[in-house]
Design a protein around this motif. Structure first.
Motif, short mmCIF file in Angstrom:
data_model
loop_
_atom_site.label_atom_id
_atom_site.label_comp_id
_atom_site.label_asym_id
_atom_site.label_seq_id
_atom_site.Cartn_x
_atom_site.Cartn_y
_atom_site.Cartn_z
N SER A 73 0.83 -1.19 0.00
CA SER A 73 0.00 0.00 0.00
C SER A 73 0.87 1.25 0.00
CB SER A 73 -0.91 0.02 1.23
OG SER A 73 -1.62 1.23 1.29
N PRO A 74 0.55 2.23 -0.85
CA PRO A 74 1.29 3.49 -0.81
C PRO A 74 0.79 4.42 0.29
CG PRO A 74 -0.31 3.54 -2.58
CD PRO A 74 -0.40 2.17 -1.97
N SER A 75 -0.27 4.02 0.99
CA SER A 75 -0.90 4.89 1.99
C SER A 75 -0.42 4.58 3.40
CB SER A 75 -2.43 4.72 1.95
OG SER A 75 -2.93 4.98 0.66
N ASP A 76 -0.49 5.58 4.24
CA ASP A 76 -0.21 5.42 5.67
C ASP A 76 -1.14 6.37 6.43
OD1 ASP A 76 0.91 4.79 8.13
OD2 ASP A 76 2.55 6.25 7.90
N PRO A 77 -2.05 5.83 7.24
CA PRO A 77 -2.22 4.42 7.61
C PRO A 77 -2.88 3.62 6.50
CG PRO A 77 -3.91 5.75 8.65
CD PRO A 77 -2.99 6.71 7.96
N SER A 78 -2.89 2.30 6.67
CA SER A 78 -3.32 1.42 5.60
C SER A 78 -4.04 0.19 6.15
CB SER A 78 -2.09 0.98 4.80
OG SER A 78 -2.35 -0.15 4.04
N ARG A 79 -5.18 -0.12 5.56
CA ARG A 79 -5.87 -1.37 5.91
C ARG A 79 -5.03 -2.57 5.51
NH1 ARG A 79 -9.65 2.02 3.60
NH2 ARG A 79 -11.39 2.68 4.94
N THR A 80 -4.37 -2.45 4.36
CA THR A 80 -3.52 -3.55 3.89
C THR A 80 -2.41 -3.85 4.89
OG1 THR A 80 -3.99 -2.97 1.58
CG2 THR A 80 -2.06 -4.35 2.00
N SER A 81 -1.75 -2.81 5.38
CA SER A 81 -0.68 -3.01 6.36
C SER A 81 -1.23 -3.65 7.63
CB SER A 81 -0.02 -1.67 6.69
OG SER A 81 0.63 -1.13 5.56
N THR A 82 -2.43 -3.28 8.03
CA THR A 82 -3.05 -3.88 9.21
C THR A 82 -3.30 -5.36 8.98
OG1 THR A 82 -4.11 -1.79 9.80
CG2 THR A 82 -5.08 -3.79 10.73
N LEU A 83 -3.81 -5.72 7.81
CA LEU A 83 -4.07 -7.13 7.50
C LEU A 83 -2.79 -7.94 7.43
CD1 LEU A 83 -5.89 -9.46 6.65
CD2 LEU A 83 -5.88 -8.54 4.31
N VAL A 84 -1.77 -7.39 6.75
CA VAL A 84 -0.49 -8.09 6.65
C VAL A 84 0.11 -8.30 8.04
CG1 VAL A 84 1.91 -7.88 5.86
CG2 VAL A 84 0.02 -7.39 4.29
N ALA A 85 0.11 -7.27 8.87
CA ALA A 85 0.69 -7.37 10.21
C ALA A 85 -0.03 -8.41 11.05
CB ALA A 85 0.66 -6.01 10.91
N ALA A 86 -1.36 -8.44 10.97
CA ALA A 86 -2.13 -9.41 11.75
C ALA A 86 -1.85 -10.84 11.29
CB ALA A 86 -3.62 -9.11 11.64
N THR A 87 -1.68 -11.02 9.98
CA THR A 87 -1.41 -12.35 9.44
C THR A 87 0.00 -12.81 9.81
OG1 THR A 87 -2.92 -11.84 7.62
CG2 THR A 87 -1.52 -13.77 7.36
N VAL A 88 0.96 -11.89 9.72
CA VAL A 88 2.34 -12.22 10.14
C VAL A 88 2.36 -12.61 11.61
CG1 VAL A 88 4.62 -11.22 10.58
CG2 VAL A 88 3.50 -10.83 8.38
N GLU A 138 -7.28 6.54 15.72
CA GLU A 138 -6.25 7.57 15.56
C GLU A 138 -4.93 6.91 15.18
OE1 GLU A 138 -4.20 11.23 18.05
OE2 GLU A 138 -5.91 10.17 18.89
N GLY A 139 -4.40 7.28 14.03
CA GLY A 139 -3.10 6.76 13.61
C GLY A 139 -3.14 5.45 12.87
N GLY A 140 -4.32 4.88 12.62
CA GLY A 140 -4.33 3.61 11.91
C GLY A 140 -5.68 2.94 11.86
N TYR A 141 -5.64 1.63 11.67
CA TYR A 141 -6.85 0.81 11.58
C TYR A 141 -6.71 -0.40 12.49
CZ TYR A 141 -8.06 3.35 7.31
OH TYR A 141 -8.38 4.33 6.40
N ASP A 142 -7.85 -0.91 12.94
CA ASP A 142 -7.92 -2.18 13.65
C ASP A 142 -8.83 -3.11 12.86
OD1 ASP A 142 -6.37 -1.47 15.92
OD2 ASP A 142 -8.09 -0.35 16.71
N ILE A 143 -8.58 -4.41 12.98
CA ILE A 143 -9.51 -5.38 12.41
C ILE A 143 -10.74 -5.41 13.31
CG2 ILE A 143 -9.89 -7.83 11.94
CD1 ILE A 143 -6.97 -8.00 11.10
N ALA A 144 -11.91 -5.20 12.71
CA ALA A 144 -13.14 -5.09 13.49
C ALA A 144 -14.13 -6.18 13.13
CB ALA A 144 -13.78 -3.72 13.24
N LEU A 152 -13.16 -11.80 9.47
CA LEU A 152 -11.81 -11.64 8.95
C LEU A 152 -10.80 -12.32 9.84
CD1 LEU A 152 -9.85 -10.56 6.88
CD2 LEU A 152 -9.87 -8.34 8.06
N GLU A 153 -10.96 -12.21 11.14
CA GLU A 153 -10.07 -12.92 12.07
C GLU A 153 -10.11 -14.42 11.81
OE1 GLU A 153 -7.99 -11.67 14.15
OE2 GLU A 153 -8.69 -9.72 14.86
#
Length: 198
Positions: A12-27, A155-161, A165-166
């Motif tokens: 993702s070129p964006s910050d914050p990013s839903r994609t980054s949140t998903l990748v981090a949770a999967t890692v 604030e500052g990002g996204y959470d998986i809600a 998805l979990e």
């Protein structure tokens, strides 16, 4: 399985990013299944200017070179991209254009993606899986797709809600682990990452 390097890549070129949140949770979830796993995440967004301007890897900044080398040395990859025009982002493609053609051979890759609606879910199968087929990677059976409804802005990002998805992340990881474990068991075999010379 122990001490393996699990690397996430967010395209993702964006910050914050839903994609980054998903990748981090999967890692994180995958790291829980691998004893003493080392985990790292590459954010492509901050590297874009360098990736686009450099004519060679020698001309790149150290942080960009390190990101590429980290991906090339990973024992397991978790990659993710937002949907752009029904395909992965140009940022994602640009990064992998610089990855060595034979450096991901047999590397297990768990595919993830995000989009505005479920209409983009086939991005994983129709766009991402063929790309890693080119690299001769082992794309893992289940990809994970998240749409906008699956995330909550903070604030500052996204959470998986989304519990759904979990559960999709958990299912993808559980299906992946036996395949990854089998790859680790044969890691001592001769290196096949480079084509044979005749």
């Amino acid at each position: 399985m122990s001490g393996e390097l699990v690397v996430g890549v967010s395209g993702s070129p964006s910050d914050p990013s839903r994609t980054s949140t998903l990748v981090a949770a999967t890692v994180e979830r995958l790291g829980q299944e691998i004893e003493d796993a080392r985990t790292e995440t590459v954010e492509i967004g901050p590297l874009l200017a360098d990736l686009g301007a450099a004519g060679s890897r020698e001309a790149m900044a150290p942080a960009t070179v390190r990101a590429l080398e980290l991906v090339e040395s990973a024992d397991v990859l978790v990659v993710g991209s937002p949907a752009f025009r029904a395909a992965y982002s140009g940022a994602f493609k640009l990064f992998f254009d610089w990855v060595g053609q034979y450096d991901l051979v047999d590397t297990p890759v768990l595919l993830t993606a995000t989009g505005g609606s479920d209409r983009h879910a086939l991005l994983v199968e129709h766009q991402m899986r063929p790309l890693f087929g080119f690299f001769q990677s082992t794309t893992l059976p289940l990809g994970v797709f998240g749409n906008e409804r699956d995330f909550a802005k903070r604030e500052g990002g996204y959470d998986i809600a989304s519990v759904d998805l979990e559960l999709r992340i958990d299912q993808a990881v559980r299906r992946a682990v036996p395949i990854i474990r089998g790859g680790f068991a044969t890691a001592g075999m001769p290196d096949v990452r480079r084509p044979a010379e005749f």
